[in-house]
Design a protein around this motif. Structure first.
Motif: not given
Length: 299
Positions: A14-18, A52-54
């Motif tokens: 899942p891509l984070s906002s940053t 990038a946790r997970g």
């Protein structure tokens, strides 16, 4: 066949906002594969995953070449015959066809840049970067230059799929790969217990007017002559004395261009009392005599 799955199979993390994840569209890949300025090496996907946790990826089939640059935190890499932790400053280089698994550390997840790439000359690039079968980890250190290179490469995602922008990105990628090779050698030269290459070359430049011997250079590096010479050539591609000669001739070119000093004076400034001997060395190294070199600059 689904293009993304066949070409890059990027992580579904899942891509984070940053974060950034960008796939080169199929029509552009086809153009890049044909264009004479890009067909040797071009990006097919790229991204940046901060903290990038997970994050985890496993591929049995891998049609692209993949480069991952860890700039923070830790991770792990596994292939059929390689298993290693990954830390900040490490690069993972996976040529196409190499089944692999990589993942972020649970307690200290990595931050990574990555790029998938293809092209007729990518095998040559992976060899140039020092890839050896079974050893896909490269140690380059955390380099602002490399971070800037990856960041600039990703600007192509804001161009509306401009062909010219992708041609530029492909050549940025080529430059980035060659820059990694430079940074890797520099990092090796700075590493603990290794040859301090930058310090030694500063010493050589400070003594450009001297005739430094292998004994002197090895003693400065605090190494035996044999170990020093082998290590220096591995890092630079030249023997120490040959590289010192190249530095002298490089400086001679600068003096020929920027001053009106005579050939004899330039020879003396580089430690050569015999200007004819200096001229022969210059001609052998540069390809033309000093006077001809100066005339070509002012003609």
């Amino acid at each position: 066949m689904d293009y993304i799955a066949a070409m890059s199979n990027p992580s579904k993390w899942p891509l984070s906002s940053t974060g950034v994840r960008f796939i080169t569209p199929a029509f552009m890949v086809e153009q890049l594969a044909r264009h004479p300025l890009t067909k040797d090496c071009y990006p097919t996907a790229m991204g940046h995953y901060p903290d990038a946790r997970g994050h985890r990826m496993e591929r049995e089939r891998h049609d692209d070449n993949l480069l991952i640059y860890c700039i923070k935190g830790r991770g792990k890499l596994l292939t059929d015959n390689f298993r290693s932790s990954v830390k900040a400053g490490d690069l993972i280089l996976l040529p196409q066809g190499i089944a692999h698994t990589y993942l972020a550390n649970r307690r200290d997840p990595w931050s990574i840049f990555w790029v998938h790439f293809q092209g007729a000359s990518t095998g040559i690039f992976t060899q140039y970067l020092g890839y050896r079968e079974g050893s896909p980890l490269i140690h380059a250190g955390v380099s602002p230059t490399l971070i800037g290179g990856f960041t600039s490469l990703m600007e192509v995602r804001r161009t509306g799929y401009s062909t010219q922008a992708f041609i530029n990105a492909a050549n940025q990628l080529r430059h980035l790969l060659s820059q990694i090779a430079l940074e890797t050698r520099a990092h090796q030269g700075r590493s603990h217990g290794s040859l301090q290459l930058e310090k030694l070359q500063s010493f050589m430049l400070e003594n450009i007017d001297q005739n430094l011997t292998l004994d002197t250079l090895a003693a400065t590096a605090n190494m035996s002559k044999y170990h020093f010479s082998n290590r220096y050539k591995k890092l630079t591609g030249y023997s120490p004395i040959k590289h010192f000669l190249n530095m002298k001739m490089e400086h001679a070119c600068h003096l020929l261009d920027s001053s009106d000093l005579s050939i004899k004076a330039i020879a003396l400034s580089l430690g050569y009392e015999d200007p004819l001997y200096f001229s022969r060395l210059f001609s052998k190294t540069i390809g033309v005599a000093p006077r001809s070199y100066r005339a070509s600059l002012r003609g």
